[in-house]
Design an enzyme around this catalytic site. Structure first.
Site, PDB file in Angstrom:
ATOM      1  N   HIS A  67       0.843  -1.204   0.000  1.00 34.35           N
ATOM      2  CA  HIS A  67       0.000   0.000   0.000  1.00 34.35           C
ATOM      3  C   HIS A  67       0.870   1.242   0.000  1.00 34.35           C
ATOM      4  CE1 HIS A  67      -3.721   2.202   0.480  1.00 34.35           C
ATOM      5  NE2 HIS A  67      -3.205   2.884   1.498  1.00 34.35           N
ATOM      6  N   HIS A  69       0.983   5.544  -1.297  1.00 35.32           N
ATOM      7  CA  HIS A  69       0.564   6.788  -1.945  1.00 35.32           C
ATOM      8  C   HIS A  69       1.860   7.552  -2.206  1.00 35.32           C
ATOM      9  CE1 HIS A  69      -3.625   6.034  -0.886  1.00 35.32           C
ATOM     10  NE2 HIS A  69      -3.291   5.896   0.379  1.00 35.32           N
ATOM     11  N   ARG A  90      -4.928  15.626   6.556  1.00 35.93           N
ATOM     12  CA  ARG A  90      -5.483  15.441   5.219  1.00 35.93           C
ATOM     13  C   ARG A  90      -5.504  16.754   4.432  1.00 35.93           C
ATOM     14  NH1 ARG A  90     -11.464  13.116   3.695  1.00 35.93           N
ATOM     15  NH2 ARG A  90     -12.047  15.081   4.662  1.00 35.93           N
ATOM     16  N   TYR A 129      -5.351   7.666  -6.853  1.00 40.13           N
ATOM     17  CA  TYR A 129      -6.615   8.370  -7.076  1.00 40.13           C
ATOM     18  C   TYR A 129      -6.421   9.791  -7.607  1.00 40.13           C
ATOM     19  CZ  TYR A 129      -5.473   9.921  -2.282  1.00 40.13           C
ATOM     20  OH  TYR A 129      -4.842  10.408  -1.157  1.00 40.13           O
ATOM     21  N   ARG A 214     -16.966   5.947   2.253  1.00 40.02           N
ATOM     22  CA  ARG A 214     -17.459   7.327   2.227  1.00 40.02           C
ATOM     23  C   ARG A 214     -17.234   7.979   0.872  1.00 40.02           C
ATOM     24  NH1 ARG A 214     -12.536   7.775   5.019  1.00 40.02           N
ATOM     25  NH2 ARG A 214     -11.096   9.311   4.108  1.00 40.02           N
ATOM     26  N   HIS A 238      -9.604   1.177   1.425  1.00 39.37           N
ATOM     27  CA  HIS A 238      -9.378   1.668   2.786  1.00 39.37           C
ATOM     28  C   HIS A 238     -10.594   1.285   3.618  1.00 39.37           C
ATOM     29  CE1 HIS A 238      -6.787   5.115   0.981  1.00 39.37           C
ATOM     30  NE2 HIS A 238      -5.970   4.250   1.551  1.00 39.37           N
ATOM     31  N   GLU A 241     -10.464   2.891   8.856  1.00 38.23           N
ATOM     32  CA  GLU A 241      -9.227   3.474   9.369  1.00 38.23           C
ATOM     33  C   GLU A 241      -9.510   4.398  10.540  1.00 38.23           C
ATOM     34  OE1 GLU A 241      -5.345   6.049   7.760  1.00 38.23           O
ATOM     35  OE2 GLU A 241      -7.048   5.681   6.437  1.00 38.23           O
ATOM     36  N   HIS A 275      -5.782  -1.229   6.366  1.00 40.16           N
ATOM     37  CA  HIS A 275      -5.881  -0.771   7.756  1.00 40.16           C
ATOM     38  C   HIS A 275      -6.777  -1.696   8.586  1.00 40.16           C
ATOM     39  CE1 HIS A 275      -3.650   2.710   6.552  1.00 40.16           C
ATOM     40  NE2 HIS A 275      -4.625   3.173   5.790  1.00 40.16           N
ATOM     41  N   ASP A 326       2.363   3.026   3.040  1.00 40.26           N
ATOM     42  CA  ASP A 326       1.254   3.975   2.968  1.00 40.26           C
ATOM     43  C   ASP A 326       1.722   5.407   2.724  1.00 40.26           C
ATOM     44  OD1 ASP A 326      -1.203   5.200   3.131  1.00 40.26           O
ATOM     45  OD2 ASP A 326      -1.680   4.517   5.138  1.00 40.26           O
TER      46      ASP A 326
END
Length: 453
Positions: A67, A69, A90, A129, A214, A238, A241, A275, A326
């Site tokens: 995993h 990013h 975030r 993404y 979500r 995900h 988490e 996660h 991650d």
């Protein structure tokens, strides 16, 4: 195809350390990462055969970073100033994402993947993404950002599974926020049309991901799951988490995220939940009973104060474990393996939840399987010729007998102890130096500076 022999001073052969192993491999094309395979394994080889490449130390199957990013690497240390939560972190992440273009993303990812190779990683699962230009306008090539990542992996000499991610909503029933517009294809059908253009190649596999419950409306979850099922491709998500995600899901749908995914056909043996931190007993039974995998990312989970997931219970229920770095707070799969055990010790105040062998399997064989690279993560005939060598004479690893090499690797070594990384039978890292990206620290510094300049 040409043959090449490596002489391994010590080799981890899935259950034990074997001294003096001659490994014959086939090598394909001229680039690292082509489909070279192990053709023979000869034990009891006390001295190197003539012409063999000599690898001193302990050679392991290549590590799989399940995993990633890649662009989060630009956040390292900058997000450690002051305090905050996952949600404030975030916002900093979104601001960094806004600055990326296909060219700058390739430069950054190339350097990040080279850092992974230096850490013994031979395959990465990129949870991707960041699809469109800021504001959501597609590039002329709608997959320009994904192609940049695939090219970056080739540049760095490692394999990649591009987990093209559906990210359509800012929350249950909410449209994408300003920063999220470049993540969204509008609908799951439009996502499927775009990523169907992406193709596998020697060093790359195309998989799918649901960012989270979500971020993909419940009625569209099955579209993503069906796309992956039709292609027999890996599907990642995900999952739980944050407790806030669970609370919002219960409010919107009257169930946990795991139950929602189960009801829409997302769980299964080719699916991996990333996660899997805040789960009920029913969630654990659903994940394990369906054969859904679990990717733990302990260094990120502790960095973001996410919590410690029930990895032991998940594995006992039937969920294969893998590991990822991650957000790249550090890139060190040995530390991820160590942290999974040590976190569990802190949580339970007991020791010995996994053997070193089990943790190495999570970091290699099971990680490759979660990424769709079957026949990888082992040193045996027919397997991909991907392996890495760890020094047994550094200040961290010197002292224990070689027969305890697995324990030394997991509980004492770090990424700094990796001396060699071979992918497809070809050296990508030799004596701690990357063969394709000669100055990895400078490449990282330049790529990060380009985003903050």
């Amino acid at each position: 195809m040409t043959a090449k022999t490596y002489w391994l001073e010590h080799a981890w052969l899935d259950t034990h350390v074997e001294p003096g192993v001659a490994l014959t491999v086939s090598t394909g094309g001229s680039a690292a990462g082509t489909d070279g395979r192990v053709t023979a394994v000869h034990t009891g080889t006390d001295t190197p055969p003539p012409g063999a490449e000599i690898l001193r130390g302990l050679t392991l199957p290549g590590l799989a970073n399940t995993h990633s990013h890649a662009f989060h690497r630009a956040l390292r240390s900058t997000v450690q100033v002051g305090s905050g939560t996952f949600w404030t972190w975030r916002e900093v992440m979104y601001a960094t994402a806004d600055r990326l273009t296909p060219d700058t993303y390739r430069d950054l990812a190339r350097a990040v993947y080279a850092e992974m190779a230096l850490a013994g990683v031979t395959a990465v699962g990129e949870f991707h993404y960041l699809h469109h230009a800021p504001g959501g306008t597609p590039y002329t090539d709608p997959n320009a950002m994904g192609e940049a990542l695939i090219e970056a992996a080739a540049d760095a000499g490692i394999r990649i599974t591009l987990l093209d991610t559906a990210y359509l909503s800012s929350g249950f029933g909410q449209p994408p926020g300003r920063h999220q517009l470049r993540f969204s294809d509008g609908t799951a059908h439009a996502w499927a049309e775009r990523c169907s253009v992406l193709k596998d190649r020697d060093h790359a596999r195309i998989g799918a991901a649901i960012h989270s419950v979500r971020a993909v409306p419940a009625a569209q979850l099955a579209t993503v799951a069906r796309w992956a099922e039709e292609r027999r491709a890996p599907l990642h998500v995900h999952l739980s988490e944050q407790t806030a995600e669970n609370d919002a899901c219960r409010e919107a749908h009257g169930c946990t995220p795991t139950r929602l995914l189960a009801e829409h056909g997302v769980l299964g043996p080719r699916t991996t939940g990333v996660h899997n931190t805040h789960l009920t007993d029913e969630d654990i039974a659903l994940i394990g009973g369906s054969g859904t995998g679990t990717c733990m990312c302990p260094t990120t989970e502790r960095d973001l104060a996410d919590g410690i997931g029930p990895a032991v219970a998940l594995q006992r229920a039937g969920s294969p474990l893998s590991l990822g770095s991650d957000s790249h707070a550090v890139i060190d799969l040995l530390e991820e393996a160590r942290a999974m055990e040590l976190d569990e010790r802190l949580r339970t105040r007991t020791r010995g939840h996994w053997t070193a062998a089990a943790l190495l399997r999570a970091a290699s064989t099971d990680g490759h399987a979660a990424l769709g690279w079957d026949g990888a993560g082992t040193l045996e005939p027919g397997a991909l010729a991907d392996f890495t060598t760890i020094r047994l004479d550094s200040v961290r690893t010197a002292g224990p007998p070689p027969r305890l090499g697995a324990e030394t690797a997991v509980f004492a070594a770090s990424a700094a102890d990796v001396s060699h990384t071979v992918v497809g039978g070809r050296h990508v890292v030799r004596d701690g130096v990357h063969a394709l990206v000669p100055d990895v620290p400078k490449a990282l510094a330049d790529a990060v500076a380009a985003l903050h300049g």
